[in-house]
Design a protein around this motif. Structure first.
Motif, mmCIF file in Angstrom:
data_model
loop_
_atom_site.group_PDB
_atom_site.id
_atom_site.type_symbol
_atom_site.label_atom_id
_atom_site.label_comp_id
_atom_site.label_asym_id
_atom_site.label_seq_id
_atom_site.Cartn_x
_atom_site.Cartn_y
_atom_site.Cartn_z
ATOM 1 N N VAL A 77 0.833 -1.205 0.000
ATOM 2 C CA VAL A 77 0.000 0.000 0.000
ATOM 3 C C VAL A 77 0.866 1.254 0.000
ATOM 4 N N SER A 78 1.904 1.254 0.819
ATOM 5 C CA SER A 78 2.771 2.428 0.930
ATOM 6 C C SER A 78 3.437 2.757 -0.401
ATOM 7 N N SER A 79 3.771 1.717 -1.168
ATOM 8 C CA SER A 79 4.405 1.958 -2.468
ATOM 9 C C SER A 79 3.474 2.726 -3.403
ATOM 10 N N LYS A 80 2.173 2.506 -3.263
ATOM 11 C CA LYS A 80 1.197 3.216 -4.094
ATOM 12 C C LYS A 80 1.153 4.699 -3.728
ATOM 13 N N TYR A 81 1.155 4.968 -2.444
ATOM 14 C CA TYR A 81 1.074 6.368 -1.992
ATOM 15 C C TYR A 81 2.369 7.126 -2.286
ATOM 16 N N TYR B 64 -3.942 13.065 3.406
ATOM 17 C CA TYR B 64 -3.212 12.035 2.651
ATOM 18 C C TYR B 64 -2.709 10.931 3.584
ATOM 19 N N VAL B 65 -2.114 11.336 4.700
ATOM 20 C CA VAL B 65 -1.601 10.351 5.663
ATOM 21 C C VAL B 65 -2.745 9.545 6.269
ATOM 22 N N GLY B 66 -3.858 10.231 6.577
ATOM 23 C CA GLY B 66 -5.027 9.524 7.108
ATOM 24 C C GLY B 66 -5.554 8.502 6.119
ATOM 25 N N SER B 67 -5.617 8.881 4.846
ATOM 26 C CA SER B 67 -6.048 7.961 3.792
ATOM 27 C C SER B 67 -5.083 6.784 3.676
ATOM 28 N N TRP B 68 -3.793 7.073 3.762
ATOM 29 C CA TRP B 68 -2.731 6.063 3.699
ATOM 30 C C TRP B 68 -2.939 5.014 4.789
ATOM 31 N N LEU B 69 -3.133 5.458 6.018
ATOM 32 C CA LEU B 69 -3.335 4.540 7.145
ATOM 33 C C LEU B 69 -4.631 3.747 6.990
ATOM 34 N N LEU B 70 -5.679 4.413 6.498
ATOM 35 C CA LEU B 70 -6.953 3.731 6.279
ATOM 36 C C LEU B 70 -6.819 2.645 5.223
ATOM 37 N N SER B 71 -6.097 2.944 4.145
ATOM 38 C CA SER B 71 -5.892 1.961 3.067
ATOM 39 C C SER B 71 -5.109 0.754 3.566
ATOM 40 N N ILE B 72 -4.111 0.998 4.394
ATOM 41 C CA ILE B 72 -3.343 -0.113 4.980
ATOM 42 C C ILE B 72 -4.264 -1.006 5.817
#
Length: 204
Positions: free
Chosen positions: A73-77, A188-196
């Motif tokens: 997921v992190s690679s996508k962000y 963006y960071v909140g979305s990142w954590l949610l996606s993970i």
């Protein structure tokens, strides 16, 4: 993780030249808004790379590799930020060389493009991880239809968006840019954590 980001480039290597060619055509035609051009190509590239991961059960293969779901997921962000920056620089350098604009890099416009892409991705990625890409495309199609209906029959949305962009670009207070940047980063960071969180709970 760098290999996951490179993967997203390699799977689109056959159409990258098409991206570049069409950008050049738009610049030669004197496209009125580099902001819209940068936003559009960045989002298309990012979503296309995301869509490839859903083809032929690619996610099953990804999860069999020595990468954690957090890294996938992190690679996508991270990749989204890198790809957007590359497209923005490409477009503004191309515009400078083709049209001979006085300023090579207009940092306010470039910041606006990156911010808009980050906001869009903040909403798109969690939805894409929760549901399949095809449902997202259907939703985007419906929203586009509503948008076209609105600009033709109801309110001048394009004029409103242009006015908002103009006001942002003419702001002089650095505090406003700081507040806007912090807000977008938090989103963006909140979305990142949610996606993970969503991706860790998915079964393949």
């Amino acid at each position: 993780m760098i290999n996951l980001i490179l993967k997203d480039v390699l799977i689109q290597k056959k159409i990258i030249l098409l991206y570049i060619a069409t950008i050049i055509i738009y610049l030669l035609a004197g496209v009125p808004s580099l902001i819209f051009l940068g936003f559009l190509y960045s989002v298309i590239f990012i979503l296309n790379a995301f869509a490839y991961d859903e083809k032929d059960n690619a996610n099953i293969l990804l999860n069999s590799l020595p990468y954690t779901r957090k890294e996938i997921v992190s690679s996508k962000y991270i990749g989204s930020l890198i790809f957007t920056t590359i497209f923005v620089f490409m477009i503004y350098v191309g515009d400078f060389l083709i049209n001979g604009k006085g300023d090579l890099f207009i940092w306010k416009e470039m910041l606006l493009i990156i911010g808009l892409v980050m906001v869009a991705i903040s909403f798109i990625f969690p939805i894409s991880y929760k549901f399949k890409m095809q449902y997202l495309l259907i939703a985007l199609g419906v929203l586009f239809g509503i948008y076209m209906l609105a600009i033709n029959l109801l309110v001048p949305i394009n004029d409103i968006l242009r006015e908002l962009a103009r006001k942002f670009l003419t702001l002089q207070e650095m505090q406003m840019y700081f507040v806007a940047s912090i807000t977008v980063i938090i989103l963006y960071v909140g979305s990142w954590l949610l996606s993970i969180y969503i991706y860790k709970r998915r079964a393949f």
